[in-house]
Design a protein around this motif. Structure first.
Motif, PDB file in Angstrom:
ATOM      1  N   LEU A  42       0.949  -1.253   0.029  1.00 39.30           N
ATOM      2  CA  LEU A  42       0.063   0.082   0.019  1.00 39.30           C
ATOM      3  C   LEU A  42       0.902   1.483   0.029  1.00 39.30           C
ATOM      4  N   GLN A  43       2.146   1.087   0.111  1.00 35.72           N
ATOM      5  CA  GLN A  43       3.011   2.232  -0.013  1.00 35.72           C
ATOM      6  C   GLN A  43       3.014   2.947  -1.120  1.00 35.72           C
ATOM      7  N   GLU A  44       3.266   4.039  -1.218  1.00 33.29           N
ATOM      8  CA  GLU A  44       3.280   4.703  -2.451  1.00 33.29           C
ATOM      9  C   GLU A  44       4.559   4.495  -3.295  1.00 33.29           C
ATOM     10  N   LYS A  45       4.130   4.305  -4.677  1.00 32.02           N
ATOM     11  CA  LYS A  45       5.175   3.869  -5.470  1.00 32.02           C
ATOM     12  C   LYS A  45       5.723   4.914  -6.631  1.00 32.02           C
ATOM     13  N   PRO A  46       6.675   4.697  -7.210  1.00 35.33           N
ATOM     14  CA  PRO A  46       7.251   5.576  -8.043  1.00 35.33           C
ATOM     15  C   PRO A  46       6.233   5.738  -9.388  1.00 35.33           C
ATOM     16  N   ARG A  47       5.906   6.687  -9.934  1.00 40.62           N
ATOM     17  CA  ARG A  47       5.022   6.775 -11.046  1.00 40.62           C
ATOM     18  C   ARG A  47       5.788   7.191 -12.329  1.00 40.62           C
ATOM     19  N   GLY A  49       5.913   8.816 -16.209  1.00 38.55           N
ATOM     20  CA  GLY A  49       5.275   9.887 -16.598  1.00 38.55           C
ATOM     21  C   GLY A  49       6.524  11.037 -16.704  1.00 38.55           C
ATOM     22  N   ARG A  50       6.219  12.345 -16.944  1.00 40.91           N
ATOM     23  CA  ARG A  50       6.931  13.469 -17.214  1.00 40.91           C
ATOM     24  C   ARG A  50       7.607  13.747 -15.817  1.00 40.91           C
ATOM     25  N   PRO A  51       8.985  14.054 -15.759  1.00 42.73           N
ATOM     26  CA  PRO A  51       9.590  14.422 -14.783  1.00 42.73           C
ATOM     27  C   PRO A  51       9.066  15.635 -14.156  1.00 42.73           C
ATOM     28  N   ALA A  52       9.074  16.108 -12.892  1.00 40.82           N
ATOM     29  CA  ALA A  52       8.405  17.191 -12.312  1.00 40.82           C
ATOM     30  C   ALA A  52       9.529  18.640 -13.032  1.00 40.82           C
ATOM     31  N   PHE A  53       8.593  19.567 -12.972  1.00 41.24           N
ATOM     32  CA  PHE A  53       9.130  20.867 -13.742  1.00 41.24           C
ATOM     33  C   PHE A  53       9.736  21.559 -12.734  1.00 41.24           C
ATOM     34  N   LEU A  54       9.424  21.688 -11.633  1.00 46.84           N
ATOM     35  CA  LEU A  54      10.231  22.299 -10.568  1.00 46.84           C
ATOM     36  C   LEU A  54      11.302  21.365  -9.721  1.00 46.84           C
ATOM     37  N   THR A  55      12.222  22.024  -9.107  1.00 47.52           N
ATOM     38  CA  THR A  55      13.204  21.276  -8.494  1.00 47.52           C
ATOM     39  C   THR A  55      12.815  21.219  -7.027  1.00 47.52           C
ATOM     40  N   PRO A  56      13.269  20.232  -6.219  1.00 45.58           N
ATOM     41  CA  PRO A  56      12.775  20.097  -4.683  1.00 45.58           C
ATOM     42  C   PRO A  56      12.926  21.304  -4.054  1.00 45.58           C
ATOM     43  N   LYS A  57      14.001  22.161  -4.390  1.00 44.37           N
ATOM     44  CA  LYS A  57      14.013  23.474  -3.759  1.00 44.37           C
ATOM     45  C   LYS A  57      13.090  24.410  -3.931  1.00 44.37           C
ATOM     46  N   GLN A  58      12.751  24.328  -5.187  1.00 49.88           N
ATOM     47  CA  GLN A  58      11.503  25.506  -5.826  1.00 49.88           C
ATOM     48  C   GLN A  58      10.291  24.796  -5.244  1.00 49.88           C
TER      49      GLN A  58
END
Length: 63
Positions: A42-47, A49-58
């Motif tokens: 039930l743990q969230e799994k990687p999905r 699709g397109r990579p995130a547009f924002l960096t983790p810092k943003q």
């Protein structure tokens, strides 16, 4: 996990779907995954699709 707690209390699936505002298919899927893989399933799994547009810092700056 909340859906599983309700199932353990013998609440009908239709009541659980209304309470959680999800489809009956989702509840059935969660139960099946839990029975096959346990809590780890039930743990969230990687999905994909397109990579995130924002960096983790943003992203941090937005929150």
């Amino acid at each position: 996990m909340l859906a599983l707690a309700h199932i353990k209390e013998d609440k009908p699936h239709i009541q659980i779907t209304k309470y959680l505002k999800v489809s009956r298919t989702s509840v059935n899927k969660w139960v099946s995954v839990f029975l096959e893989e346990g809590l780890a399933g039930l743990q969230e799994k990687p999905r994909s699709g397109r990579p995130a547009f924002l960096t983790p810092k943003q992203r941090e700056q937005l929150y």
